[in-house]
Each structure stands twice: as structure tokens, then as C-alpha cells.
Design a protein around this motif. Structure first.
Motif, mmCIF file in Angstrom:
data_model
loop_
_atom_site.group_PDB
_atom_site.id
_atom_site.type_symbol
_atom_site.label_atom_id
_atom_site.label_comp_id
_atom_site.label_asym_id
_atom_site.label_seq_id
_atom_site.Cartn_x
_atom_site.Cartn_y
_atom_site.Cartn_z
ATOM 1 N N HIS A 238 -18.635 -14.307 7.320
ATOM 2 C CA HIS A 238 -20.054 -14.446 6.928
ATOM 3 C C HIS A 238 -19.937 -14.732 5.607
ATOM 4 O O HIS A 238 -19.153 -14.677 4.828
ATOM 5 C CB HIS A 238 -20.717 -13.146 7.066
ATOM 6 N N THR A 239 -20.994 -15.775 5.116
ATOM 7 C CA THR A 239 -21.195 -16.377 3.651
ATOM 8 C C THR A 239 -22.439 -15.657 3.231
ATOM 9 O O THR A 239 -23.659 -15.488 3.999
ATOM 10 C CB THR A 239 -21.512 -17.499 4.109
ATOM 11 N N ILE A 240 -22.054 -15.013 2.135
ATOM 12 C CA ILE A 240 -23.203 -14.409 1.318
ATOM 13 C C ILE A 240 -23.495 -15.150 0.282
ATOM 14 O O ILE A 240 -22.551 -15.091 -0.766
ATOM 15 C CB ILE A 240 -22.724 -12.885 0.942
ATOM 16 N N ASN A 241 -24.562 -15.788 0.075
ATOM 17 C CA ASN A 241 -24.998 -16.667 -0.988
ATOM 18 C C ASN A 241 -25.716 -15.733 -2.094
ATOM 19 O O ASN A 241 -25.860 -16.299 -3.147
ATOM 20 C CB ASN A 241 -25.732 -17.946 -0.501
ATOM 21 N N THR A 242 -26.483 -14.728 -1.661
ATOM 22 C CA THR A 242 -27.402 -14.301 -2.495
ATOM 23 C C THR A 242 -27.434 -12.826 -2.677
ATOM 24 O O THR A 242 -27.193 -12.097 -1.416
ATOM 25 C CB THR A 242 -29.061 -14.663 -1.790
ATOM 26 N N LEU A 243 -27.363 -12.299 -3.631
ATOM 27 C CA LEU A 243 -27.427 -10.775 -3.740
ATOM 28 C C LEU A 243 -28.947 -10.258 -4.629
ATOM 29 O O LEU A 243 -29.036 -10.750 -5.761
ATOM 30 C CB LEU A 243 -26.243 -10.351 -4.557
ATOM 31 N N HIS A 244 -29.450 -9.537 -4.076
ATOM 32 C CA HIS A 244 -30.738 -9.039 -4.902
ATOM 33 C C HIS A 244 -30.517 -7.649 -5.430
ATOM 34 O O HIS A 244 -29.932 -6.714 -4.775
ATOM 35 C CB HIS A 244 -32.140 -8.796 -3.887
ATOM 36 N N LEU A 245 -30.443 -7.504 -6.620
ATOM 37 C CA LEU A 245 -30.729 -6.148 -7.192
ATOM 38 C C LEU A 245 -32.269 -5.554 -7.503
ATOM 39 O O LEU A 245 -32.861 -6.314 -8.563
ATOM 40 C CB LEU A 245 -30.076 -6.086 -8.542
ATOM 41 N N ALA A 246 -32.909 -4.931 -6.609
ATOM 42 C CA ALA A 246 -34.317 -4.749 -6.478
ATOM 43 C C ALA A 246 -34.665 -3.483 -7.128
ATOM 44 O O ALA A 246 -34.362 -2.394 -7.008
ATOM 45 C CB ALA A 246 -34.671 -4.790 -5.009
ATOM 46 N N GLY A 247 -35.595 -3.900 -8.221
ATOM 47 C CA GLY A 247 -36.501 -2.775 -8.797
ATOM 48 C C GLY A 247 -35.706 -1.689 -9.385
ATOM 49 O O GLY A 247 -34.622 -1.648 -9.895
ATOM 50 N N GLY A 248 -36.443 -0.556 -9.530
ATOM 51 C CA GLY A 248 -35.898 0.702 -9.790
ATOM 52 C C GLY A 248 -35.737 1.185 -11.228
ATOM 53 O O GLY A 248 -35.957 2.283 -11.473
ATOM 54 N N LEU A 249 -35.454 0.261 -12.037
ATOM 55 C CA LEU A 249 -35.320 0.578 -13.410
ATOM 56 C C LEU A 249 -36.336 1.305 -14.074
ATOM 57 O O LEU A 249 -37.564 0.968 -13.984
ATOM 58 C CB LEU A 249 -34.854 -0.830 -14.249
ATOM 59 N N GLY A 250 -35.844 2.553 -14.843
ATOM 60 C CA GLY A 250 -36.831 3.373 -14.981
ATOM 61 C C GLY A 250 -37.515 3.026 -16.537
ATOM 62 O O GLY A 250 -36.855 1.849 -16.991
#
Ligand code: LLP
Length: 451
Positions: A238-250
Motif C-alpha cells: 500500500h502507498t501512504i502519501n498523506t498523514l494528517h495530525l488532527a486537532g487536539g493541541l491544548g
């Protein structure tokens, strides 16, 4: 960091006295500092610059078009969860490639809108990335895409649920770790079964860390686990082109100071860098860190009541204008907008140490026990018509407001230096009732028989 400061005992948003705005647009009103929004965006972009991320502002935190335009002009993309938010993104001029669409309930119409997001522009492209969680969603997006002949790209969401600060929301860490392990295993199976579809190309991973996180190391260890997953997925073809780090930071709450974007970048970038060097695109999805400190809610005192030992300050904002205290027991610093020099607050701690304060509950006009903005706060003496500011309301403030008890939505004002612009007019009763005034009869001729 924000640009709300007391000058000569008068709260100013950048260079504009908050009271001057309130007197012109009425109360309750949301007031945003444009330069605070821009600075929060800039700090995040600078901190992660080495990974060249697309910063997709989470529209759900504060959706005003004026704010979306301000961020889009600085290169931001957006994270949306509905057709309405897609529509806002388009109006704000966000290019399709910088739109990510999450949310577990996408309808046919919404998927179609996303796939044809830029249909009227030369590129004729849809949005950059869907975020999905179940095989059914994958099938649904693929079916709509096939029907209109436009393929979409998708990322699978995984939830490390890093432990949060708010004690009422804290989950035992063993439970979290077990759930995360399952999520990682689930992701491998998901790619095995759903990883190859020409109309819904699964080529990304989306990590949602949780919300209001005040610890950096658990985010780094979650990321390490996801990087291991990416390696295994690549080995499986599988090819993973994109990584999201979503939200969360306080963000800072009361007087507690949250980690800065630079703190997160210091821990996360060394892990991300090899992947980015190999061509992975990084997407950050901040909401609260950009918007929370950039907005205050200003409200005026209507009545002061004493009930036994408790003093109530009844104001014209309430759970309809700011739901967070009622919904999450969230604590927002509240203070009068114009005070004597001795009552200029030292910081945003709820209990200020200064003479001449009275303890009071600040409550709204709706007769419900949840209709409060702050409880048991020490405040300088106030009188009818005085203005109070509720701080750190930029995120999930106006966005969660409602018309409960037929109260119009509050106006929103965006400040840039000494210029204040009304970016949402005060709603009138006519606006509020317009859809009801258009009542029309439906065709109800179909008969069903009772057997
Ligand atoms: N990306 C995704 C997929 C999300 O679900 C969220 C927020 C964000 C980004 C932005 O997260 P943030 O940076 O704002 O933490 N109503 C609650 C917050 C709910 C957050 C839901 N998801 C509150 O008022 O605290």
C-alpha cells in the motif's frame, strides 16, 4: 498569546476598545483579533516549516467567513465535516486540494459536493482528501464517485485518544492504550480489504490525538506506533502519501500554560522528517490553537440578584451564546471590560488576588440550571449595563451558539489594528423567522391502508 489587553483600565482588542464595539453592534457579541489568529497560524507554520505541512484549519471551531478568508489568504487549507462547511470553504476561496473532509455521516449529496468542489474552476478537481472510518463509508464514497466519474482520495482515521487535561473527560490510560492497539490492528485489516479501489483511493492515515491535549510525549509515542503501521502497510504493497495530525493541541486554561507549537514540533518533527523526505505530505488540522485565544464574548449586565448567600449577575449572553460551560463545565475567565486601575487583572486565573472583589455566579437569561457562564467567581463590583468579557471564546464559542428561546445569533466583529469590521451582522427577528414565514403545503395525497 493574544492581543486582548487592558489599557488604562479598559479592555482593548488590538487597538480598539471592546466597549466601543459593543456600543455599536449591541450585546452579546463575539469580537475576534485578526492579528492573534494570524500569529497563531504563523507560529504553527513556522514550528513545522521543515515538514512543509498544509495547515487545514478546522472550520468547526469557528466558521466565520471573515476568519476563513483571513486564514486562506495566509495559505491555510481547511478541515470540514459537512456540506455547509464545504460551502463556506468555497466562498472563502480555499482551493480544493487544501480541503480535507472528515465526519462520520457524509450524505450522498455531500460526497458529490466534495468530489465536484472545484468543478467550476479550471482544474475541475474535487477536494484533497476524505477521512473515513468504516468500510461502509469507503463503499459509499466509491459508489458516488463511480456514478459521477470523479475519483476521490481517502485517509483512514485512527484514534490514539491521548489523555486530556480536563478531569471530567479523562479516560484511564490502559483503556486508551488497548483501544489504540485495536485501532492499529483494525487499520491493517482495513487496508487489506479496502485498500484498492480506483474510485476511492485509500492512500492516507489520519491521527486524531483527542482534544485539549497538554502533553507532548504521548502524541510522539502514538506517532511512533503509526509510523510502524505505515512501514508495515508499505511492505504489504500500500502507498501512504498523506498523514494528517488532527486537532487536539491544548490551549492555556485559567493560569495553566499549554505546550507551544514549537514544543510539539520539537518532539514530532524528528519522527516525521524521514517520511517527509520520502515524499509523504503532512496535514495539520488545528482548530482551538488558532481560534480559542483570538476571541472574546462581550455581554452586558441586566440584573444583579441575591439569593441567600449567592450573588447572581444576570447577563444577556448564556448557554445559547456560549454552550461550553453548560456542556463541558468549561471554565472561561470573565471580567468587566472597564475597571478601576486596582482591578486590572494580573492574568486569566479565575481567582484574582485583589481587594474589593465580590463572589458571584454569572448566569444567562434562560431559566435553566445549565444556563451559566461562570460560577463562584470573584469579580469587581458591577452594575446594570456594565459590560463583561468572557475570554478564550474564539473556538467552539459562536460555532456552538443557537437560537434557543428565539434569541437572535450574536454579531461577530473582526479587528485588525485600529479597524473593526462587522463580519456577521446582528441577526434580526426577520432573519431569524424567515424560513418559518415561508410556510407552504406539501403534497400529502398518498394514502396508506391500515390492515
Ligand atoms: N480535526 C478533526 C478531525 C476533529 O475532529 C477536530 C475536533 C479537529 C481537527 C480540531 O480539534 P481542536 O484543534 O480544535 O482540538 N466542542 C469541543 C471540541 C470538540 C473537538 C472535536 N474535534 C469543545 O468545545 O471543546
Amino acid at each position: 498569546m493574544d492581543l486582548f489587553n487592558f489599557r488604562d483600565g479598559e479592555l482593548c482588542c488590538e487597538d480598539v476598545p471592546v466597549a466601543d464595539i459593543a456600543h455599536q453592534v449591541g450585546t452579546p457579541a463575539y469580537i475576534y483579533s485578526g492579528n492573534t489568529l494570524a500569529e497563531h497560524f504563523r507560529r504553527l507554520a513556522n514550528a513545522f516549516a521543515a515538514a512543509d505541512p498544509v495547515i487545514c484549519y478546522s472550520i468547526k471551531s469557528c466558521a466565520n467567513l471573515g476568519i476563513l478568508r483571513l486564514l486562506a489568504d495566509r495559505g491555510a487549507g481547511v478541515d470540514v465535516v459537512s456540506g455547509g462547511e464545504l460551502h463556506r470553504a468555497r466562498l472563502a476561496g480555499v482551493s480544493g486540494s487544501k480541503v480535507v473532509y472528515a465526519g462520520v455521516g457524509k450524505t450522498d449529496a455531500e460526497v458529490r459536493e466534495a468530489l465536484t468542489y472545484s468543478a467550476r474552476s479550471a482544474s475541475g478537481q474535487g477536494i484533497g482528501q476524505f477521512v473515513l472510518e468504516t468500510p461502509a463509508e469507503r463503499d459509499h464514497i466509491a459508489a458516488v464517485a463511480r456514478a459521477i466519474g470523479i475519483a476521490g482520495h481517502a485517509s483512514l482515521r485512527i484514534n490514539p485518544e491521548v489523555q486530556r487535561r480536563a478531569p471530567e473527560l479523562t479516560i484511564a490510560s490502559e483503556t486508551v492504550a488497548a483501544a489504540f492497539k485495536q485501532d492499529i490492528e483494525h487499520a491493517e485489516r482495513f487496508f487489506e480489504h479496502c485498500g484498492h479501489n480506483e474510485f476511492c483511493k485509500l492512500d492516507g492515515l489520519h491521527i486524531h490525538f483527542g482534544s485539549q491535549i497538554d502533553q507532548v510525549e504521548p502524541c510522539a509515542s502514538a506517532l511512533r506506533a503509526v509510523i510502524g503501521l505505515i512501514e508495515r502497510l508499505s511492505q504489504a504493497g500500500h502507498t501512504i502519501n498523506t498523514l494528517h495530525l488532527a486537532g487536539g493541541l491544548g490551549v492555556d486554561v485559567d493560569a495553566a500554560v499549554a505546550p507551544t507549537p514549537a514544543d510539539y514540533a520539537e518532539h514530532l518533527l524528528p519522527l516525521l522528517q524521514p517520511l517527509v523526505d520520502d515524499g509523504l505530505s503532512l496535514i495539520l488540522e488545528p482548530g482551538r490553537t488558532i481560534a480559542a485565544g483570538a476571541g472574546v464574548l462581550v455581554t452586558s449586565v441586566q440584573y444583579i440578584r441575591r439569593d441567600g448567600a449567592t450573588q447572581y449577575i444576570v447577563v444577556d449572553a448564556g448557554m445559547h451564546t456560549l454552550l461550553r460551560p453548560a456542556l463541558y463545565d468549561a471554565r472561561h475567565f470573565v471580567w468587566p471590560v472597564q475597571v478601576a486601575p486596582m482591578h486590572v487583572p494580573h492574568d486569566r486565573a479565575p481567582d484574582q488576588d485583589m481587594p474589593g472583589l465580590d463572589t458571584a455566579d454569572v448566569v444567562g437569561p434562560i431559566s435553566e440550571s445549565a444556563d451559566f457562564l461562570a460560577r463562584g467567581r470573584k469579580l469587581p463590583p458591577v452594575a446594570r449595563d456594565d459590560l463583561l468579557a468572557v475570554f478564550d471564546c474564539g473556538a467552539y464559542g459562536s460555532a456552538l451558539s443557537a437560537r434557543y428561546t428565539t434569541r437572535p445569533l450574536p454579531p461577530e466583529v473582526l479587528v485588525d489594528g485600529s479597524t473593526a469590521t462587522v463580519v456577521r451582522e446582528p441577526e434580526t427577528y426577520e432573519n431569524l423567522l424567515s424560513c418559518e414565514l415561508k410556510a407552504r403545503k406539501l403534497d400529502t395525497q398518498r394514502r396508506v391502508s391500515f390492515s
